[in-house]
Design a protein around this motif. Structure first.
Motif, PDB file in Angstrom:
ATOM      1  N   PRO A  71      46.586  24.480  33.217  1.00 34.64           N
ATOM      2  CA  PRO A  71      47.308  25.723  33.549  1.00 34.64           C
ATOM      3  C   PRO A  71      46.417  26.960  33.552  1.00 34.64           C
ATOM      4  CG  PRO A  71      47.869  24.953  31.332  1.00 34.64           C
ATOM      5  CD  PRO A  71      47.092  23.852  31.970  1.00 34.64           C
ATOM      6  N   LEU A  72      45.438  27.028  32.622  1.00 32.43           N
ATOM      7  CA  LEU A  72      44.551  28.191  32.616  1.00 32.43           C
ATOM      8  C   LEU A  72      43.736  28.250  33.908  1.00 32.43           C
ATOM      9  CD1 LEU A  72      43.285  30.613  31.209  1.00 32.43           C
ATOM     10  CD2 LEU A  72      41.646  29.044  30.118  1.00 32.43           C
ATOM     11  N   SER A  73      43.217  27.119  34.328  1.00 36.33           N
ATOM     12  CA  SER A  73      42.446  27.061  35.580  1.00 36.33           C
ATOM     13  C   SER A  73      43.342  27.349  36.777  1.00 36.33           C
ATOM     14  CB  SER A  73      41.795  25.680  35.733  1.00 36.33           C
ATOM     15  OG  SER A  73      40.920  25.421  34.642  1.00 36.33           O
ATOM     16  N   ALA A  74      44.603  26.911  36.718  1.00 33.59           N
ATOM     17  CA  ALA A  74      45.531  27.168  37.819  1.00 33.59           C
ATOM     18  C   ALA A  74      45.837  28.648  37.950  1.00 33.59           C
ATOM     19  CB  ALA A  74      46.823  26.382  37.612  1.00 33.59           C
ATOM     20  N   ALA A  75      45.775  29.379  36.836  1.00 35.05           N
ATOM     21  CA  ALA A  75      46.109  30.801  36.868  1.00 35.05           C
ATOM     22  C   ALA A  75      45.061  31.620  37.613  1.00 35.05           C
ATOM     23  CB  ALA A  75      46.254  31.331  35.439  1.00 35.05           C
ATOM     24  N   ILE A  76      43.817  31.129  37.667  1.00 39.28           N
ATOM     25  CA  ILE A  76      42.747  31.925  38.278  1.00 39.28           C
ATOM     26  C   ILE A  76      42.911  32.020  39.797  1.00 39.28           C
ATOM     27  CG2 ILE A  76      40.246  32.073  38.625  1.00 39.28           C
ATOM     28  CD1 ILE A  76      39.948  30.894  35.802  1.00 39.28           C
ATOM     29  N   PRO A  77      43.038  30.895  40.549  1.00 45.34           N
ATOM     30  CA  PRO A  77      43.334  31.067  41.988  1.00 45.34           C
ATOM     31  C   PRO A  77      44.695  31.706  42.218  1.00 45.34           C
ATOM     32  CG  PRO A  77      43.436  28.750  41.355  1.00 45.34           C
ATOM     33  CD  PRO A  77      42.847  29.488  40.197  1.00 45.34           C
ATOM     34  N   GLY A  78      45.627  31.500  41.253  1.00 47.31           N
ATOM     35  CA  GLY A  78      46.918  32.179  41.375  1.00 47.31           C
ATOM     36  C   GLY A  78      46.755  33.680  41.278  1.00 47.31           C
ATOM     37  N   LEU A  79      45.782  34.115  40.491  1.00 44.49           N
ATOM     38  CA  LEU A  79      45.513  35.551  40.377  1.00 44.49           C
ATOM     39  C   LEU A  79      45.078  36.127  41.725  1.00 44.49           C
ATOM     40  CD1 LEU A  79      45.389  37.814  38.250  1.00 44.49           C
ATOM     41  CD2 LEU A  79      42.973  37.254  37.915  1.00 44.49           C
ATOM     42  N   TYR A  80      44.325  35.341  42.501  1.00 46.64           N
ATOM     43  CA  TYR A  80      43.900  35.815  43.830  1.00 46.64           C
ATOM     44  C   TYR A  80      45.111  36.030  44.739  1.00 46.64           C
ATOM     45  CZ  TYR A  80      41.653  36.109  48.370  1.00 46.64           C
ATOM     46  OH  TYR A  80      41.253  36.547  49.601  1.00 46.64           O
ATOM     47  N   THR A  81      46.093  35.110  44.656  1.00 40.50           N
ATOM     48  CA  THR A  81      47.272  35.234  45.525  1.00 40.50           C
ATOM     49  C   THR A  81      48.102  36.466  45.187  1.00 40.50           C
ATOM     50  OG1 THR A  81      48.602  33.841  44.034  1.00 40.50           O
ATOM     51  CG2 THR A  81      47.398  32.726  45.801  1.00 40.50           C
ATOM     52  N   ILE A  82      47.828  37.081  44.031  1.00 40.35           N
ATOM     53  CA  ILE A  82      48.516  38.326  43.674  1.00 40.35           C
ATOM     54  C   ILE A  82      47.674  39.541  44.058  1.00 40.35           C
ATOM     55  CG2 ILE A  82      49.401  39.699  41.751  1.00 40.35           C
ATOM     56  CD1 ILE A  82      50.000  37.052  40.307  1.00 40.35           C
ATOM     57  N   ILE A  83      46.372  39.498  43.721  1.00 39.51           N
ATOM     58  CA  ILE A  83      45.499  40.656  43.939  1.00 39.51           C
ATOM     59  C   ILE A  83      45.281  40.915  45.427  1.00 39.51           C
ATOM     60  CG2 ILE A  83      43.188  41.604  43.571  1.00 39.51           C
ATOM     61  CD1 ILE A  83      43.087  40.071  40.951  1.00 39.51           C
ATOM     62  N   ALA A  84      44.976  39.857  46.184  1.00 41.31           N
ATOM     63  CA  ALA A  84      44.602  40.026  47.599  1.00 41.31           C
ATOM     64  C   ALA A  84      45.708  40.676  48.428  1.00 41.31           C
ATOM     65  CB  ALA A  84      44.184  38.686  48.203  1.00 41.31           C
ATOM     66  N   PRO A  85      46.973  40.224  48.339  1.00 48.20           N
ATOM     67  CA  PRO A  85      48.017  40.896  49.135  1.00 48.20           C
ATOM     68  C   PRO A  85      48.205  42.360  48.746  1.00 48.20           C
ATOM     69  CG  PRO A  85      48.780  38.745  48.402  1.00 48.20           C
ATOM     70  CD  PRO A  85      47.514  39.025  47.662  1.00 48.20           C
ATOM     71  N   ILE A  86      48.121  42.643  47.419  1.00 51.42           N
ATOM     72  CA  ILE A  86      48.284  44.034  46.985  1.00 51.42           C
ATOM     73  C   ILE A  86      47.146  44.889  47.534  1.00 51.42           C
ATOM     74  CG2 ILE A  86      48.280  45.558  44.981  1.00 51.42           C
ATOM     75  CD1 ILE A  86      49.661  43.326  43.410  1.00 51.42           C
ATOM     76  N   THR A  88      45.336  44.318  50.144  1.00 53.95           N
ATOM     77  CA  THR A  88      45.472  44.432  51.607  1.00 53.95           C
ATOM     78  C   THR A  88      46.556  45.439  51.977  1.00 53.95           C
ATOM     79  OG1 THR A  88      44.759  42.124  51.856  1.00 53.95           O
ATOM     80  CG2 THR A  88      45.885  43.135  53.731  1.00 53.95           C
ATOM     81  N   ALA A  89      47.648  45.451  51.227  1.00 55.77           N
ATOM     82  CA  ALA A  89      48.715  46.421  51.493  1.00 55.77           C
ATOM     83  C   ALA A  89      48.226  47.847  51.259  1.00 55.77           C
ATOM     84  CB  ALA A  89      49.916  46.118  50.602  1.00 55.77           C
ATOM     85  N   VAL A  90      47.438  48.034  50.192  1.00 56.54           N
ATOM     86  CA  VAL A  90      46.874  49.366  49.923  1.00 56.54           C
ATOM     87  C   VAL A  90      45.916  49.766  51.051  1.00 56.54           C
ATOM     88  CG1 VAL A  90      45.392  50.685  48.363  1.00 56.54           C
ATOM     89  CG2 VAL A  90      47.141  49.164  47.427  1.00 56.54           C
ATOM     90  N   PHE A  91      45.140  48.800  51.527  1.00 51.09           N
ATOM     91  CA  PHE A  91      44.210  49.077  52.625  1.00 51.09           C
ATOM     92  C   PHE A  91      44.960  49.460  53.896  1.00 51.09           C
ATOM     93  CE2 PHE A  91      41.829  47.106  56.274  1.00 51.09           C
ATOM     94  CZ  PHE A  91      40.899  48.118  56.397  1.00 51.09           C
ATOM     95  N   ALA A  92      46.066  48.787  54.171  1.00 48.10           N
ATOM     96  CA  ALA A  92      46.869  49.122  55.354  1.00 48.10           C
ATOM     97  C   ALA A  92      47.385  50.557  55.277  1.00 48.10           C
ATOM     98  CB  ALA A  92      48.029  48.148  55.483  1.00 48.10           C
ATOM     99  N   TRP A  93      47.602  51.040  54.057  1.00 44.04           N
ATOM    100  CA  TRP A  93      48.115  52.403  53.865  1.00 44.04           C
ATOM    101  C   TRP A  93      46.983  53.431  53.879  1.00 44.04           C
ATOM    102  CZ3 TRP A  93      48.540  55.236  48.807  1.00 44.04           C
ATOM    103  CH2 TRP A  93      49.197  56.464  48.967  1.00 44.04           C
ATOM    104  N   THR A  94      45.878  53.147  53.167  1.00 36.44           N
ATOM    105  CA  THR A  94      44.794  54.131  53.029  1.00 36.44           C
ATOM    106  C   THR A  94      43.732  54.027  54.119  1.00 36.44           C
ATOM    107  OG1 THR A  94      43.466  52.657  51.616  1.00 36.44           O
ATOM    108  CG2 THR A  94      45.085  54.094  50.533  1.00 36.44           C
ATOM    109  N   ARG A  95      43.569  52.811  54.701  1.00 33.17           N
ATOM    110  CA  ARG A  95      42.531  52.541  55.708  1.00 33.17           C
ATOM    111  C   ARG A  95      41.120  52.763  55.143  1.00 33.17           C
ATOM    112  NH1 ARG A  95      45.052  55.555  61.092  1.00 33.17           N
ATOM    113  NH2 ARG A  95      46.946  54.300  61.235  1.00 33.17           N
ATOM    114  N   ASN A  96      40.990  52.677  53.831  1.00 29.08           N
ATOM    115  CA  ASN A  96      39.688  52.869  53.175  1.00 29.08           C
ATOM    116  C   ASN A  96      38.965  51.525  53.129  1.00 29.08           C
ATOM    117  OD1 ASN A  96      37.497  53.342  51.431  1.00 29.08           O
ATOM    118  ND2 ASN A  96      38.625  54.972  50.382  1.00 29.08           N
ATOM    119  N   LEU A  97      38.118  51.275  54.115  1.00 25.63           N
ATOM    120  CA  LEU A  97      37.436  49.992  54.218  1.00 25.63           C
ATOM    121  C   LEU A  97      36.454  49.776  53.073  1.00 25.63           C
ATOM    122  CD1 LEU A  97      36.761  47.396  55.766  1.00 25.63           C
ATOM    123  CD2 LEU A  97      35.104  48.717  57.106  1.00 25.63           C
ATOM    124  N   VAL A  98      35.792  50.831  52.631  1.00 27.02           N
ATOM    125  CA  VAL A  98      34.764  50.690  51.598  1.00 27.02           C
ATOM    126  C   VAL A  98      35.364  50.137  50.309  1.00 27.02           C
ATOM    127  CG1 VAL A  98      33.089  51.920  50.178  1.00 27.02           C
ATOM    128  CG2 VAL A  98      33.357  52.516  52.590  1.00 27.02           C
TER     129      VAL A  98
END
Length: 418
Positions: A71-86, A88-98
């Protein structure tokens, strides 16, 4: 049956390719700005496509590790599925590529390393740290070389730290078969993603390069552009046998005074596009336009034994095109002047290159046009003696040109019957 199966397979491949293209196009709209350069737009498409495209895989990896009792190892790629969409959504709003690019590259680098540490090292994690190699690879495509070095050093540093900590890591109880197959999945998936990234980047680069090449060839002859790319220095050559044509709108100045600037530009563009088609038909070299004046050469930079005949044929077609149609709802009349002789042609200077001609032959051709008559094709003796057997010409006596010289001139009336 075989042709039908083959057709069905080809149809599925086309459908998958079409879906992928639509997804990439949708990804390209995320964070896009009207002011983006082509390079920046490509960078945005690549990073968004990679970041979003990894979500199904990270979710799958998380589910598999959880089902395998880690379960601990499963949480790490699961963390990506949370961070990446958030992110990307912030990027769609700010357009700050850097900022978006930095966060994505950082999680590409850190999360696989954390996953490897949680699973007990290189072997027991099925070398899952290979996913971190996507970080410097993506940086190479998305950032300049100096910033890429930072990510490469980061990846190498994590490898060294992992090797030092390897003896102290506690393996998770995964079966040998599980470890082996996940080794295949990790290596295979990373190689496939890396190939897809590079393939898309190369295709886009080739597209932009071909477009740039086309624009360059619309400015300079192919031979000259190749020479300039090989050596950045003045390029000039002398041609003993060439013909030069100048065409100019009769009464252009008073006509321009009655038109708005945009209507005038549209009219000239329509005229010059018509002439461009004729120049392309005869494979000649358009040199430049100066206001309402149109300049063409034959015999440069490609040798043309019948340069005079070809350019007179062009002049007759130009006159016929102007006579038979209107431009901008106006009937136009042109003066055309032609001369033949030696010229020097090439590119000089360091910026805003233009392929140009120099010499008395060019100056005299210009005088033939400026001192000609409406709808006339006025030529010199040099050109007349080269084309007199194929065209009907009428002697017009002599004219005085700049410098006081008297030159014999002829008007070309048409082609002789064969």
């Amino acid at each position: 049956m075989m042709p039908q199966n083959s057709s069905e397979s080809a149809g599925r491949v086309r459908w998958i390719s079409s879906v992928c293209q639509r997804l990439v196009a949708q990804a390209g709209r995320i964070g896009a700005a009207p002011t983006d350069t082509t390079e920046r737009a490509l960078q945005k498409r690549l990073i968004v496509s990679l970041s979003v495209g990894l979500l199904p895989l990270t979710f799958l990896w998380s589910v598999i590790y959880f089902a395998a009792g880690a379960p601990l190892s499963a949480a790490i790629p699961g963390l990506y599925t949370i961070i990446a969409p958030i992110n990307t959504a912030v990027f769609a709003w700010t357009r700050n590529l850097v900022v978006y690019r930095f966060i994505q590259l950082l999680i590409f680098l850190i999360l696989p390393w954390l996953l490897m540490m949680s699973l007990g090292g290189f072997k027991n994690s099925s070398v899952v740290i290979i996913w971190a190699a996507l970080c410097p690879l993506a940086a190479l495509l998305l950032e300049d070389l100096r910033q890429t070095v930072f990510w490469v050093l980061g990846f190498v540093s994590l490898l060294i730290v992992s090797a030092i900590l390897q003896p102290y890591l506690v393996p998770v109880g995964l079966s040998e078969t599980f470890v082996t197959w996940f080794f295949v999945l990790n290596v295979g998936a990373v190689i496939a993603i890396a190939f897809t990234l590079l393939y898309y980047f190369v295709v886009q680069r080739n597209f932009f390069q071909e477009r740039s090449e086309m624009l360059l060839l619309n400015i300079l002859p192919k031979e000259i552009s190749e020479a300039l790319k090989a050596k950045q220095q003045p390029i000039a050559a002398q041609y003993q046998d060439a013909s030069i044509l100048f065409a100019d709108v009769v009464e252009f100045t008073p006509m321009a005074a009655t038109m708005t600037p945009m209507r005038l530009v549209d009219l000239l563009n329509e005229v010059f596009q018509c002439f461009d088609d004729l120049v392309e038909k005869y494979d000649l070299e358009k040199i430049k336009t100066i206001g309402d004046c149109y300049m063409v050469a034959a015999g440069v930079p490609r040798s043309c034994p019948d340069h005079a005949r070809v350019i007179v044929n062009l002049a007759l077609d130009m006159r016929a095109a102007v006579t038979e149609r209107k431009f901008g709802d106006r009937e136009l009349a042109f003066r055309i002047g032609i001369n033949s002789g030696p010229v020097v042609a090439g590119v000089i200077g360091r910026k805003k290159f233009i392929y140009d001609l120099w010499g008395d032959a060019v100056n005299i051709a210009s005088r033939m046009e400026s001192q000609g008559q409406s709808q006339s094709i006025q030529i010199t003796r040099n050109t007349f003696r080269l084309i007199k057997d194929e065209f009907v010409c009428e002697a017009k006596g002599t004219i005085k040109v700049k410098g006081g010289d008297q030159l014999e001139v002829w008007h070309v009336l048409g082609r002789k019957a064969t």
